[in-house]
Design a protein around this motif. Structure first.
Motif, PDB file in Angstrom:
ATOM      1  N   ARG A  76     -46.694   4.948  -3.908  1.00 32.08           N
ATOM      2  CA  ARG A  76     -45.743   3.959  -3.598  1.00 32.08           C
ATOM      3  C   ARG A  76     -44.439   4.126  -4.574  1.00 32.08           C
ATOM      4  O   ARG A  76     -44.711   4.508  -5.790  1.00 32.08           O
ATOM      5  N   PHE A  77     -43.425   3.546  -4.355  1.00 33.91           N
ATOM      6  CA  PHE A  77     -42.150   3.378  -5.325  1.00 33.91           C
ATOM      7  C   PHE A  77     -41.163   2.199  -5.041  1.00 33.91           C
ATOM      8  O   PHE A  77     -41.431   1.719  -3.871  1.00 33.91           O
ATOM      9  N   GLY A  78     -40.747   1.597  -5.991  1.00 33.41           N
ATOM     10  CA  GLY A  78     -39.906   0.486  -6.152  1.00 33.41           C
ATOM     11  C   GLY A  78     -38.741   0.616  -6.946  1.00 33.41           C
ATOM     12  O   GLY A  78     -39.004   0.719  -8.274  1.00 33.41           O
ATOM     13  N   LEU A  79     -37.558   0.483  -6.601  1.00 28.28           N
ATOM     14  CA  LEU A  79     -36.127   0.551  -7.597  1.00 28.28           C
ATOM     15  C   LEU A  79     -35.537  -0.696  -7.484  1.00 28.28           C
ATOM     16  O   LEU A  79     -35.332  -1.226  -6.295  1.00 28.28           O
ATOM     17  N   GLY A 114     -29.669  -4.596  -4.182  1.00 22.12           N
ATOM     18  CA  GLY A 114     -30.169  -3.952  -5.255  1.00 22.12           C
ATOM     19  C   GLY A 114     -31.732  -3.583  -5.343  1.00 22.12           C
ATOM     20  O   GLY A 114     -32.215  -3.226  -6.431  1.00 22.12           O
ATOM     21  N   GLN A 115     -32.353  -3.417  -4.258  1.00 20.50           N
ATOM     22  CA  GLN A 115     -33.873  -2.997  -4.256  1.00 20.50           C
ATOM     23  C   GLN A 115     -33.829  -2.002  -3.296  1.00 20.50           C
ATOM     24  O   GLN A 115     -33.475  -1.752  -2.086  1.00 20.50           O
ATOM     25  N   LEU A 116     -34.856  -1.031  -3.650  1.00 18.46           N
ATOM     26  CA  LEU A 116     -35.227   0.144  -2.886  1.00 18.46           C
ATOM     27  C   LEU A 116     -36.923   0.289  -2.891  1.00 18.46           C
ATOM     28  O   LEU A 116     -37.436   0.554  -3.834  1.00 18.46           O
ATOM     29  N   THR A 117     -37.641   0.240  -1.749  1.00 19.14           N
ATOM     30  CA  THR A 117     -39.103   0.485  -1.792  1.00 19.14           C
ATOM     31  C   THR A 117     -39.472   1.549  -0.789  1.00 19.14           C
ATOM     32  O   THR A 117     -38.731   1.578   0.098  1.00 19.14           O
ATOM     33  N   GLY A 118     -40.618   1.939  -0.849  1.00 24.32           N
ATOM     34  CA  GLY A 118     -41.004   2.911  -0.042  1.00 24.32           C
ATOM     35  C   GLY A 118     -42.430   3.372  -0.497  1.00 24.32           C
ATOM     36  O   GLY A 118     -43.036   3.306  -1.515  1.00 24.32           O
ATOM     37  N   ASN A 119     -42.787   4.834   0.232  1.00 25.02           N
ATOM     38  CA  ASN A 119     -43.910   5.445  -0.478  1.00 25.02           C
ATOM     39  C   ASN A 119     -43.768   6.975  -0.061  1.00 25.02           C
ATOM     40  O   ASN A 119     -42.911   7.202   1.064  1.00 25.02           O
ATOM     41  N   VAL A 120     -44.488   7.851  -0.498  1.00 25.52           N
ATOM     42  CA  VAL A 120     -44.416   9.317  -0.108  1.00 25.52           C
ATOM     43  C   VAL A 120     -45.894   9.652  -0.296  1.00 25.52           C
ATOM     44  O   VAL A 120     -46.705   9.578  -1.348  1.00 25.52           O
ATOM     45  N   SER A 121     -46.339  10.433   0.612  1.00 27.65           N
ATOM     46  CA  SER A 121     -47.769  10.944   0.981  1.00 27.65           C
ATOM     47  C   SER A 121     -47.944  11.995   1.814  1.00 27.65           C
ATOM     48  O   SER A 121     -47.398  12.291   2.736  1.00 27.65           O
ATOM     49  N   ARG A 122     -49.058  12.626   1.776  1.00 22.82           N
ATOM     50  CA  ARG A 122     -49.635  13.637   2.556  1.00 22.82           C
ATOM     51  C   ARG A 122     -50.611  13.097   3.619  1.00 22.82           C
ATOM     52  O   ARG A 122     -50.689  13.670   4.732  1.00 22.82           O
TER      53      ARG A 122
END
Length: 422
Positions: free
Chosen positions: A357-360, A391-399
Motif C-alpha cells: 500500500r501507499f499513501g501520500l 491533498g491525499q493520494l492512496t492506493g496499492n501496487v501488487s502482483r
C-alpha cells in the motif's frame, strides 16, 4: 666587655637606669603601638596572608586542574606528554594499545579544550591490539600541555578505552590556549576473514569523526555521540550502529544487518546504505532524523535467502527535503517506508519488486504518483489508486492479492510536493 644582666629593682617607684640615649626612650614601645592601632595591624595581616596565598598557589597549584573525569572510569595510566620531535615545537604524540579481545572498546573526551578529529582505519598488520595514536598540537608560546591528560582508562566487565581530559572551562581570559587533537584508531587485520569487534563506543562532543574503509571489520555494535563536527564514512559495517551528531552532517556509506540510526539536528544526512536481512521474522531497519536540513538516502535491500526479507526505513526532518531511492530489493520482500517533513518536498523512488500500500499527504502542495502503466504490465504488477484529492493520494501496487498488503509507504509534508515513483 662582660655581659651585664640588670636585676629587678626592689620597688616599683625606683627608677630604671638610663641605659639608652634620651631620644630612644621617648619612642613608643612595641606593645603600646600594638594596642594603640589594632585596625592597622589587622589590615596588614590580611594583606600579608593574601600575598602568601597567591605565591603558594603560583608555586604549588599552577598545574592543578579540575579534571572532568567521569566517576565510572578507572584511570590506569596517564603518561607524560612530551614533544614528538624537538624540531617541531608545538607538537606532541602518545600511543596506546587496546586488546581486540576486550568486551568493549571506547573513546571519551571531556573538557573545554578537548577539540579535534577522530580517524578510523585498518592496517595490513595482523595483531591482537587496536592501536590508538594521538597527535596533539599546542601553542608553543605557552605551556599548554599542562592542561592535558591523555589516559588509558577502563570500565567494569572488560571495557577498555582512551580518554582525553582538559579543564572544564576557560582558565584565563588573558591567556590564548591552542589545543587540537588528532586521534587515529587503527584496527589490525584478522588472520582469517573479517575482524570482529564486539562493541565500540565513541563519546567525544567536539570531535569530527572520519571512518575510513572498514569493509573488513564487522562490529556487533558501533556508536558515536558528538555535538560539533561532521561524521563521514567510507565504509562501516555493523549489525547495530547508532550515530548522533547535534550540529554536523552525516554522510557516506554504511552496511547493517539489524539496525542503523543516524540522527542530527542541524546537519544534512546524505548516505548510501546496504541493508541485509538475516531473518524474515525480524525486520532490518534504518532510521534517519534531522531537524533543519535535508535527508537523502540510497538504500539497497538484500536478503541472505536471495528472495524475501523484511525491512523498514524511516526519514524525518522539519525544514528540508526528503529524497529516498531503493536501487535494489529482493523479490517477495516486505518494505515499510515512512518519510516526513514540514517545509520541503518528499520524493521517494521504489524498486520494481515493491508490493504493498501507499499513501501520500500534503497540505499546500501536490501529490504525484509517477509510473508507466505499460511498464507495470511488463513487470506483472497492477496499480490501483483509491483516493485522489484533498491533498491525499492512496492506493496499492501488487502482483497478486497477497501482495497488496505486503509492504507500506507513507509520505507526508505540509507545504510542498509529495512524489512517489514506482
Amino acid at each position: 666587655m662582660p655581659f651585664f644582666i640588670p636585676t629587678p629593682m626592689d620597688s616599683a617607684d625606683k627608677k630604671t637606669p638610663d641605659l639608652l640615649p634620651s631620644h630612644y626612650q621617648e619612642l613608643p614601645s612595641e606593645d603600646s603601638g600594638r594596642h594603640s592601632d589594632p585596625r592597622r595591624r589587622k589590615i596588614f595581616r590580611k594583606i600579608t596572608l593574601a600575598l602568601v596565598s597567591i605565591v603558594l598557589l603560583g608555586l604549588l597549584g599552577a598545574k592543578r586542574w579540575d579534571w572532568p573525569i567521569p566517576s565510572d572510569l578507572t584511570v590506569k595510566e596517564c603518561p607524560e606528554l612530551i614533544p614528538s620531535d624537538l624540531r617541531e615545537i608545538g607538537k606532541a604524540s602518545i600511543h596506546f594499545a587496546l586488546p581486540v579481545s576486550s568486551k568493549s572498546l571506547f573513546l571519551i573526551s571531556r573538557g573545554f579544550y578537548s577539540v579535534g578529529g577522530v580517524y578510523f582505519s585498518q592496517s595490513d598488520e595482523i595483531s591482537d591490539d587496536v592501536k590508538v595514536e594521538i597527535d596533539i598540537e599546542y601553542n608553543e608560546n605557552h605551556d599548554d600541555l599542562d592542561l592535558v591528560k591523555v589516559c588509558s582508562v577502563s570500565k567494569r566487565d572488560g571495557q577498555n578505552g582512551v580518554g582525553i581530559f582538559t579543564p572544564p572551562r576557560h582558565i584565563d581570559r588573558r591567556r590564548q590556549v591552542h589545543l587540537n587533537f588528532k586521534v587515529h584508531v587503527i584496527f589490525p587485520k584478522s588472520s582469517s576473514g573479517a575482524l570482529r569487534i564486539p562493541n565500540l563506543d565513541v563519546e567525544m562532543p567536539v570531535f569530527s569523526q572520519h571512518i575510513g574503509d572498514l569493509s573488513s571489520v564487522v562490529f556487533d555494535y558501533f556508536g558515536i555521540k558528538t555535538a560539533v563536527g561532521s561524521i563521514q564514512s567510507e565504509s562501516l559495517t555493523a549489525h547495530i550502529a547508532k550515530l548522533s551528531d547535534a550540529n554536523g552532517a552525516i554522510t557516506g556509506h554504511f552496511n547493517t544487518s539489524t539496525y542503523l540510526e543516524l540522527e542530527t539536528a542541524n546537519g544534512v544526512i546524505d548516505v548510501s546504505v546496504d541493508v541485509y536481512n538475516l531473518d524474515e521474522e525480524k525486520a532490518s531497519g534504518v532510521r534517519m532524523k534531522t531537524a533543519n536540513a535535508a535527508i537523502a538516502g540510497a538504500l539497497s535491500l538484500k536478503s541472505v535467502n536471495t528472495t524475501g526479507g523484511s525491512f523498514y526505513v524511516s526519514a524525518q526532518t522539519s525544514v528540508g527535503s526528503v529524497k529516498l531511492d531503493f536501487p535494489e530489493a529482493p523479490v517477495g520482500s516486505a518494505l515499510s517506508v515512512q518519510a516526513e517533513t514540514a517545509m520541503g518536498h518528499v520524493d521517494v523512488g521504489l524498486h520494481e519488486t515493491f508490493e504493498g500500500r501507499f499513501g501520500l499527504k500534503t497540505v499546500m502542495g501536490q501529490t504525484v504518483l509517477d509510473y508507466n502503466p505499460e511498464t507495470e504490465k511488463e513487470r506483472g504488477r497492477e496499480v490501483h489508486v483509491s483516493r485522489v484529492g484533498g491533498g491525499q493520494l492512496t492506493g496499492n501496487v501488487s502482483r497478486n492479492e497477497a501482495g497488496k498488503t505486503r509492504g507500506e509507504v507513507r509520505l507526508q509534508t505540509s507545504m510542498a510536493l509529495v512524489k512517489l515513483r514506482l
